[in-house]
Design an enzyme around this catalytic site. Structure first.
Site, PDB file in Angstrom:
ATOM      1  N   LYS A 130    -100.318 -57.546  -6.258  1.00  0.00           N
ATOM      2  CA  LYS A 130     -99.899 -58.333  -6.914  1.00  0.00           C
ATOM      3  C   LYS A 130     -98.626 -57.117  -7.904  1.00  0.00           C
ATOM      4  O   LYS A 130     -99.134 -56.470  -8.899  1.00  0.00           O
ATOM      5  CB  LYS A 130     -99.718 -59.455  -7.521  1.00  0.00           C
ATOM      6  N   ASP A 142     -87.156 -57.634  -6.398  1.00  0.00           N
ATOM      7  CA  ASP A 142     -87.769 -56.405  -6.614  1.00  0.00           C
ATOM      8  C   ASP A 142     -89.394 -55.412  -6.104  1.00  0.00           C
ATOM      9  O   ASP A 142     -89.545 -54.532  -5.272  1.00  0.00           O
ATOM     10  CB  ASP A 142     -87.075 -54.970  -7.597  1.00  0.00           C
ATOM     11  N   GLY A 143     -90.330 -56.904  -5.546  1.00  0.00           N
ATOM     12  CA  GLY A 143     -91.339 -56.177  -4.808  1.00  0.00           C
ATOM     13  C   GLY A 143     -92.199 -55.888  -6.405  1.00  0.00           C
ATOM     14  O   GLY A 143     -93.791 -55.932  -6.341  1.00  0.00           O
ATOM     15  N   ARG A 193    -105.708 -58.936  -7.030  1.00  0.00           N
ATOM     16  CA  ARG A 193    -106.261 -60.581  -6.991  1.00  0.00           C
ATOM     17  C   ARG A 193    -107.353 -60.733  -6.343  1.00  0.00           C
ATOM     18  O   ARG A 193    -107.109 -59.951  -5.243  1.00  0.00           O
ATOM     19  CB  ARG A 193    -104.916 -61.196  -7.202  1.00  0.00           C
ATOM     20  N   ARG A 200    -101.173 -71.207   0.752  1.00  0.00           N
ATOM     21  CA  ARG A 200    -100.787 -72.543  -0.216  1.00  0.00           C
ATOM     22  C   ARG A 200    -100.627 -73.720   1.032  1.00  0.00           C
ATOM     23  O   ARG A 200     -99.665 -73.588   1.565  1.00  0.00           O
ATOM     24  CB  ARG A 200     -99.715 -72.137  -0.704  1.00  0.00           C
ATOM     25  N   ASP A 272     -95.554 -73.998  -3.495  1.00  0.00           N
ATOM     26  CA  ASP A 272     -95.839 -72.860  -2.487  1.00  0.00           C
ATOM     27  C   ASP A 272     -96.846 -71.967  -3.719  1.00  0.00           C
ATOM     28  O   ASP A 272     -97.841 -71.018  -3.440  1.00  0.00           O
ATOM     29  CB  ASP A 272     -94.467 -72.154  -2.391  1.00  0.00           C
ATOM     30  N   ASP A 282    -101.301 -68.639  -9.203  1.00  0.00           N
ATOM     31  CA  ASP A 282    -100.930 -67.760  -9.595  1.00  0.00           C
ATOM     32  C   ASP A 282     -99.857 -68.349 -10.994  1.00  0.00           C
ATOM     33  O   ASP A 282     -99.190 -69.681 -11.405  1.00  0.00           O
ATOM     34  CB  ASP A 282     -98.984 -68.192  -8.449  1.00  0.00           C
TER      35      ASP A 282
HETATM   36  P1  AMP Z   1     -93.434 -67.575  -8.164  1.00  0.00           P
HETATM   37  O1  AMP Z   1     -92.453 -68.298  -9.029  1.00  0.00           O
HETATM   38  O2  AMP Z   1     -93.981 -66.582  -8.560  1.00  0.00           O
HETATM   39  O3  AMP Z   1     -95.139 -68.025  -7.700  1.00  0.00           O
HETATM   40  O4  AMP Z   1     -93.420 -67.038  -6.793  1.00  0.00           O
HETATM   41  C1  AMP Z   1     -92.122 -67.693  -6.046  1.00  0.00           C
HETATM   42  C2  AMP Z   1     -91.250 -66.864  -4.759  1.00  0.00           C
HETATM   43  O5  AMP Z   1     -90.499 -65.502  -5.500  1.00  0.00           O
HETATM   44  C3  AMP Z   1     -92.644 -66.109  -4.236  1.00  0.00           C
HETATM   45  O6  AMP Z   1     -91.690 -66.078  -3.100  1.00  0.00           O
HETATM   46  C4  AMP Z   1     -93.155 -64.453  -5.067  1.00  0.00           C
HETATM   47  O7  AMP Z   1     -93.063 -63.831  -4.118  1.00  0.00           O
HETATM   48  C5  AMP Z   1     -91.727 -64.087  -4.775  1.00  0.00           C
HETATM   49  N1  AMP Z   1     -90.664 -63.570  -6.347  1.00  0.00           N
HETATM   50  C6  AMP Z   1     -90.917 -63.351  -7.569  1.00  0.00           C
HETATM   51  N2  AMP Z   1     -91.238 -62.684  -7.611  1.00  0.00           N
HETATM   52  C7  AMP Z   1     -90.334 -61.765  -6.881  1.00  0.00           C
HETATM   53  C8  AMP Z   1     -89.838 -60.326  -7.133  1.00  0.00           C
HETATM   54  N3  AMP Z   1     -89.861 -59.599  -8.067  1.00  0.00           N
HETATM   55  N4  AMP Z   1     -90.403 -59.491  -6.301  1.00  0.00           N
HETATM   56  C9  AMP Z   1     -90.110 -59.895  -4.516  1.00  0.00           C
HETATM   57  N5  AMP Z   1     -90.249 -61.305  -4.871  1.00  0.00           N
HETATM   58  C10 AMP Z   1     -90.536 -62.005  -5.826  1.00  0.00           C
HETATM   59 MG    MG Z   2     -95.523 -68.276  -6.224  1.00  0.00          MG
END
Ligand code: AMP
Ligand code: MG
Length: 528
Positions: A130, A142-143, A193, A200, A272, A282
């Protein structure tokens, strides 16, 4: 992508008990369903990575020799600089209800699964990194993940595992000086992880929303075949899918009961982030309660308090309704209603049992639910530290008590409840209002008197139900601040204590105290 050569296809017959990276058995896992479900994508290597944390417990879980963590090859894998050659890494697509609104396209925007490891015992785990760089589902992101959130998820998930609460696990953290920009510049981390599956509720919602009902069925079949052996034995299709929903609803209800009992708030219970397997999934702006506050909101972006601590059971049920809607092509309205109706009793039964365990009550009585409610109300009124209260209660013996006063008649008496006056005083001191404390303890003593189990056995059982250590927000924050100065010893020390939170750790007594005043300033948000 350079390096690699780790992992073998699952068809290999010889399996070592504890594998090296090269001898791990790696399969395609969920990506075997096909390109409709995943994007195959290599991770983006983290620049000049270093290893920040490693969990031998989780290595053992996946059958990996702990010494493998010392190899540069492990670090490369943990930092997304290499992959298991046998399987193409992938990001999974999903959708989800975020704060109540449906978002039709989400997905692993920064998590990439390197493959599914099969252990010598035949258990299988997705090996996911992750913060591994952009995927087709990154939207505007930004991934990457910041080191801060990676440390919180690492410690949070291992703390939950130590508490015996179903969760995804954390194998390692790789760090880098590579900058990541959030509210301020930070540095990057990648978390390895591990979970049998990261599927989900939102996975089903994605395909249902697009009317791709064959895909909904394929994901359900995959889940049943791999994770629900009892459901797989149900002969008729209609009953089998109804049973799957029933099982997921039950697991979710029991998980939330465990969260409520330990004082854990997830912070972002979007669909999700809801695991099909009933795992805590998460870790973002989560928090453990300090002072007992039913309305505790740990996520400071959750302005309306949708995910407040005491709303978690209701929200979990709401999420189960969303899952049922996503399965409506497979499960009839009546069957779905029956499955959803099972949430409340499953939650209540598990929660009541957890509270009985926390209070050391081995023989349930009709008045117990009222006692629990009154006791929790007293804790809330007096802002009593939740974890410390129950741990202190676990040390309170009544056996040799001789002089009991009446709470109302002698509110100043310090020996009014228990034989152990010091333990009693410590407990009373946790309350703002002494009379409240004394009244509660009197009532507790009367209830304990109805138990046949002796004091020593009750106290020993209570110490197994009431952790001494939880991952308080400020403890995570201290570990994060030290890590920013390249000192990772606090992460390791905290981890060692949290994996065993019911035992005493005399060297780490400081981790069991109330938060310092500066902790009141801390706020956590979705930014990670
Ligand atoms: P989360 O709130 O962490 O559960 O994320 C919600 C969604 O946003 C999920 O689809 C994550 O993969 C995406 N996401 C969160 N942070 C990033 C990031 N920095 N770059 C790309 N996708 C993100
Ligand atoms: Mg999430």
């Amino acid at each position: 992508m350079t390096g690699g050569g780790y992992g073998r296809r699952m068809t290999m017959l010889t399996r070592a008990r504890a594998a090296t990276l090269e001898s791990l058995m790696i399969g395609e896992g969920y990506s075997s369903l096909g390109d409709e479900y995943v994007e195959r994508r290599d991770p983006t290597p983290l620049r000049d990575p270093y290893l920040i944390a490693f969990s031998p417990d989780v290595a053992a879980l996946v059958g990996l020799e702990a010494a493998q963590a010392e190899r540069p090859e492990f670090l490369r894998l943990a930092a997304g600089c290499s992959r298991f050659e046998a399987v193409a890494p992938y990001a999974a697509v999903y959708a989800g209800h975020q704060f109540g609104s449906f978002v039709p396209q989400l997905g692993d925007g920064r998590a990439i699964t390197l493959g599914e490891v099969e252990t010598a015992d035949g258990a299988r785990y997705e090996w996911q990194i992750k913060g591994a760089g952009q995927t087709a589902f990154s939207r505007f992101g930004d991934g990457r993940a910041v080191l801060r959130s990676t440390i919180r998820e690492y410690l949070g998930s291992e703390a939950m595992a130590g508490l015996g609460i179903p969760t995804t696990r954390a194998l390692a953290i790789a760090g880098s000086d590579e900058p990541v920009f959030r509210e301020t510049p930070e540095t990057a981390g990648v978390l390895t992880r591990i979970a049998p599956s990261h599927l989900r509720f939102g996975t089903f919602e994605y395909f249902h929303d697009r009317s791709r009902f064959e895909a909904v069925r394929a994901v359900a079949d995959y889940a049943i075949a791999n994770f629900f052996p009892g459901v797989a034995r149900v002969a008729s299709d209609a009953d089998r899918y109804a049973q799957l929903l029933h099982e997921v609803v039950g697991r979710t209800a029991r998980l939330i009961a465990q969260w409520q009992a330990v004082g854990f708030a997830h912070g972002v219970m979007n669909t999700d982030n809801m695991s099909i397997l009933g795992l805590t999934l998460d870790y973002g702006p989560f928090g453990f309660l300090d002072a007992f506050d039913p309305g505790f909101i740990c996520n400071h972006t959750d302005v309306g308090g949708r995910y407040a601590f005491d709303r978690q059971p209701a929200v979990a049920l709401w999420n189960c309704h969303a899952l049922a809607a996503a399965l409506s092509s497979l499960v009839s309205k009546d069957d779905a209603a029956a499955a959803l109706a099972a949430f409340a009793p499953a939650f209540q039964a598990r929660y009541a049992q957890a509270l009985a365990d926390k209070f050391g009550l081995g023989e349930p009585r009709p008045d117990d639910p009222t006692f629990f409610a009154d006791a929790l109300a007293a804790l809330a009124r007096n802002r009593v530290d939740y974890t410390i209260f129950f741990r202190a209660l676990s040390s309170l013996s009544f056996g040799d008590a001789t002089s009991f006063g009446d709470a109302a008649a002698s509110p100043q008496s310090s020996t009014l409840v228990a034989g152990d006056a010091d333990a009693c005083k410590r407990l009373i001191a946790l309350f703002e209002n002494r009379a409240d404390a004394e009244a509660l303890l009197q009532r507790y003593r009367a209830r304990i008197a109805l138990e046949s189990r002796d004091d020593a056995a009750r106290m020993a059982a209570m110490r197994r139900a009431n952790p001494k250590y939880v991952l308080r927000n400020y403890l995570a924050e201290n570990a994060i601040r030290a890590a920013r100065e390249r000192d990772y010893s606090d992460i390791a020390r905290l981890h060692a204590v949290l994996r065993d939170p019911f035992d005493e750790h005399p060297q780490s007594e400081a981790y069991a105290g109330t938060p310092p005043p500066w902790a009141a300033e801390l706020s956590v948000s979705c930014s990670s």
